[in-house]
Design a protein around this motif. Structure first.
Motif, PDB file in Angstrom:
ATOM      1  N   ALA A 207     -27.576 -13.347 -44.993  1.00  0.00           N
ATOM      2  CA  ALA A 207     -28.575 -13.289 -43.916  1.00  0.00           C
ATOM      3  C   ALA A 207     -29.683 -12.288 -44.204  1.00  0.00           C
ATOM      4  N   GLY A 208     -29.706 -11.741 -45.381  1.00  0.00           N
ATOM      5  CA  GLY A 208     -30.738 -10.786 -45.730  1.00  0.00           C
ATOM      6  C   GLY A 208     -30.671  -9.504 -44.939  1.00  0.00           C
ATOM      7  N   GLY A 209     -29.449  -9.147 -44.532  1.00  0.00           N
ATOM      8  CA  GLY A 209     -29.262  -7.901 -43.801  1.00  0.00           C
ATOM      9  C   GLY A 209     -29.336  -8.044 -42.301  1.00  0.00           C
ATOM     10  N   ARG A 210     -29.822  -9.209 -41.807  1.00  0.00           N
ATOM     11  CA  ARG A 210     -29.898  -9.435 -40.353  1.00  0.00           C
ATOM     12  C   ARG A 210     -28.580 -10.051 -39.912  1.00  0.00           C
ATOM     13  N   LEU A 211     -27.759  -9.290 -39.231  1.00  0.00           N
ATOM     14  CA  LEU A 211     -26.393  -9.722 -38.940  1.00  0.00           C
ATOM     15  C   LEU A 211     -26.029  -9.347 -37.516  1.00  0.00           C
ATOM     16  N   ARG A 212     -25.424 -10.296 -36.807  1.00  0.00           N
ATOM     17  CA  ARG A 212     -24.987 -10.009 -35.445  1.00  0.00           C
ATOM     18  C   ARG A 212     -23.775  -9.073 -35.472  1.00  0.00           C
ATOM     19  N   ASP A 213     -23.488  -8.445 -34.364  1.00  0.00           N
ATOM     20  CA  ASP A 213     -22.381  -7.487 -34.298  1.00  0.00           C
ATOM     21  C   ASP A 213     -21.183  -8.007 -33.513  1.00  0.00           C
ATOM     22  N   ASP A 214     -21.369  -9.079 -32.714  1.00  0.00           N
ATOM     23  CA  ASP A 214     -20.254  -9.608 -31.924  1.00  0.00           C
ATOM     24  C   ASP A 214     -19.674 -10.842 -32.601  1.00  0.00           C
ATOM     25  N   TRP A 215     -18.360 -10.819 -32.769  1.00  0.00           N
ATOM     26  CA  TRP A 215     -17.682 -11.882 -33.497  1.00  0.00           C
ATOM     27  C   TRP A 215     -16.385 -12.241 -32.783  1.00  0.00           C
ATOM     28  N   ILE A 216     -15.874 -13.398 -33.141  1.00  0.00           N
ATOM     29  CA  ILE A 216     -14.515 -13.783 -32.742  1.00  0.00           C
ATOM     30  C   ILE A 216     -13.683 -13.819 -34.022  1.00  0.00           C
TER      31      ILE A 216
END
Length: 660
Positions: free
Chosen positions: A484-493
């Motif tokens: 993602a080129g460093g753009r990453l969400r923080d909430d995951w399942i």
């Protein structure tokens, strides 16, 4: 002292002997077969001599080739290691006739005690209690059946010259003898060049305890205490320890005295082992004597500080023992795990192949004062051959007490990584974590009792579920972040280990903080040592250091910590919803196929196309690593096709026979 010693063996024991010889300033020669041309032992030795094809019967078991190698190199003495010619009195005599020293006991002691039939006769004459059985030679299968029924089932069918768990079958009924006797005879001939067999009563759920003895050529014999070898599978020792958790000081002294007396009776003058069957009430009686160095000798060395290989060399050179019984004492506790090339998830069947990755734990003293020792004869890239024993290495640990040694072993196994073939590290780790093993309540039936349906790993405990969640999040941040080129969400399942865990992941103090949103707590992951491509992930979770095996999967990551393995997915909330809608994958139908459970050589094919076969009937014999394995039909049916021929090499999961 000798200037040059020839080692008539291979693998880890050859490497082990070379290390002691180097310390003593003795030059070494190793012999090698075609399969061992590029081995670690050949690389380490000062000289090496080629002795023939891979099968031991054409190389390591040919005395003429060993003698000729001594002549060609000027070796003054031969150390036979264990197995092969180590308990062959004729070989020891042949060396003496050639003016070459045999680093082992005198031929009389080998003949009296090394042969399992003769040793029982000798022990009986010496009024030593032995296991009930038939100690004469056995003519054929019919004779074996009569003897077995006279003794009473169950019985143990054993090769007279056997050792290392080879050439042994337990027969519970007449059919077992009919099938087992010829198989044991064939294994004995192939492995030891001696097809004599004896039969004895099989004692259920005993303990296997052995006393290490050491003698010189001046009449001195001492013992170096005991080893507990009760954790066995198919009569092959798997885990050993010293001392035994069963014995008290009085029993230890009594067993040691009996072992020394027996050794003195045959003028024993080297390292050897007197084996006993012991009851849980500490009763014991003589089983057999091994007139050689034992595979499990490292645990004795760790608790006594005595180098047994060195003592064998010094005794063979005529030196008297430099210490007495009173000089010896037990210091701490030692464990040994045998790392085998076998697949515990397939009934521990042999696994042949190349060590694509081989990363053992670091040897030496740890910060907590425990020790790690790894006796190995392989390196990354080496191949485990079908021709020899499947042992990869012997991993040993030492601690001030039993629990410390067990915990050190668990950690060492955690840090041992092998790829390219099946190996038993997860199983060994499972045993170390079991309450029954840790309590010392063990017997030779331990594996059968604790794993009656085979080994399928263990269910992750609470710590391992947290570990797998944290590791998967850490890996996913790196892998998905790159994509993602460093753009990453923080909430995951996080899905795996039977759970769906919503998490929030953020950096904290150079590591990660993983908030478990539905559980009201957070995980702290620090000291992360991993990058894409590495097969081992090391870090500290909530203050506890760990190592686990990791690999990317088609979806998510496969993570193994000790004996627990799970596939872990890290998904966005929407992807997790969609994933739950996927139908389960159906397993392939193999009901009409007979599949080879292991790589090996087809010894016999017992059916042909058009033949009717009943469930449980023998259809083939596959040989791998000196063991013959009977393949049986799992259903009634008519053979449609036989897809391999006798003498062919087959791979694991290769189809042998198809039913109509």
């Amino acid at each position: 002292m000798f200037r040059k010693i020839l080692i008539a063996n291979r693998g880890e024991i050859a490497v082990r002997i070379i290390k002691t010889c180097r310390r003593l300033g003795i030059a070494t020669v190793v012999v090698y077969s075609e399969a061992d041309a590029d081995s670690m032992a050949v690389e380490m030795a000062d000289e090496s001599v080629f002795i023939g094809p891979a099968p031991a019967s054409a190389s390591y078991l040919v005395a003429d080739k060993i003698v000729e190698a001594c002549r060609a190199t000027g070796a003054e003495a031969v150390h036979p290691g264990f197995g092969f010619l180590s308990e062959n009195a004729g070989f020891a005599k042949r060396l003496a006739d050639e003016g070459i020293v045999f680093i082992g006991p005198n031929p009389h002691a080998i003949e009296a005690m090394g042969d399992k039939i003769e040793s029982k006769k000798f022990a009986a004459r010496a009024n030593v209690s032995v296991v009930p059985g038939h100690v004469g030679e056995i003519d054929d299968t019919a004779h074996a059946i009569r003897i077995s029924e006279d003794i009473g089932y169950p019985v143990m069918i054993k090769a007279s010259a056997g050792g290392g768990g080879k050439g042994i079958r337990v027969a519970w009924n007449r059919q077992d003898v009919e099938e087992g006797f010829p198989a044991v005879r064939a294994e004995a001939k192939a492995s030891f060049g001696d097809d004599r067999i004896f039969i004895e009563k099989f004692i259920e759920s005993p303990r296997h305890i052995e006393i290490q003895v050491l003698g010189d050529k001046h009449g001195n014999v001492i013992h170096l205490f005991e080893r507990e070898c009760s954790i066995q599978r198919r009569n092959q020792k798997v885990i050993e320890e010293a001392p035994s958790p069963l014995l008290d000081e009085a029993t230890r002294a009594a067993m040691g005295a009996q072992a020394v007396a027996l050794a003195k009776a045959v003028n024993y003058d080297s390292a050897g082992t007197v084996e006993f069957v012991a009851g849980q009430d500490r009763s014991f009686y003589f089983l057999e004597m091994n007139t050689r160095l034992q595979v499990e000798h490292p645990v004795t060395e760790l608790i006594t500080g005595v180098d047994l290989v060195e003592q064998m060399i010094r005794s063979a050179a005529g030196e008297p023992l430099a210490f007495s019984q009173a000089d010896l004492a037990i210091n701490g506790w030692a464990m040994e795990s045998r790392i085998y090339a076998e697949d515990p998830y397939r009934g521990f069947l042999p696994s042949i192949g190349r060590l694509v990755r081989y990363s053992p734990p670091e040897e030496g003293e740890s910060a907590d004062g425990t020790l790690v020792r790894n006796d190995a004869g392989v390196r990354e890239g080496d191949e485990i051959s079908m021709y020899y024993d499947p042992m990869i290495s012997k991993l040993s640990t030492w601690g001030p007490d039993r629990i410390a040694a067990i915990d050190a072993m668990g950690e060492a196994l955690e840090n041992f990584h092998i790829e390219g073939l099946g190996q038993n590290i997860p199983f060994l780790a499972a045993v170390m974590d079991q309450d029954r093993f840790r309590s010392g309540r063990i017997s030779t039936a331990y594996i059968k009792d604790e794993f009656p349906d085979g080994f399928q790993g263990t269910v992750p405990d609470a710590f391992q579920k947290d570990l797998m969640t944290a590791v998967a999040c850490a890996m996913h941040r790196v892998v998905a972040g790159r994509a993602a080129g460093g753009r990453l969400r923080d909430d995951w399942i996080v899905i795996g280990a039977g759970e769906h865990r919503p998490v929030l992941v953020e950096t904290a103090d150079g590591g990660l903080k993983i908030d478990l949103l539905e559980e009201g707590r957070a995980l702290s992951l620090s000291g992360i040592d991993w990058r894409p491509g590495l097969p081992v992930f090391r870090a500290v979770l909530d203050g506890r250091a760990f190592a686990c095996a990791v690999q990317p999967a088609a979806e998510g990551y496969v993570i193994r910590h000790r004996a627990a393995t799970s596939r872990i997915l890290v998904l966005s909330p929407r992807s997790a919803q969609l994933h739950d809608m996927l139908p389960p994958k159906k397993a392939a139908d193999t009901a009409k196929l007979v599949i080879s459970p292991m790589p090996g050589l087809v010894v016999t094919l017992d059916v042909e196309a058009g033949q009717s076969v009943r469930s449980g009937e023998q259809v083939a014999i596959i040989e791998a690593m000196k063991m013959q394995n009977i393949i049986r039909a799992e259903r009634d049916g008519v053979v449609k096709a036989v897809l391999v021929a006798a003498g062919a090499s087959v791979a694991a999961d290769e189809v042998l026979i198809e039913f109509g």
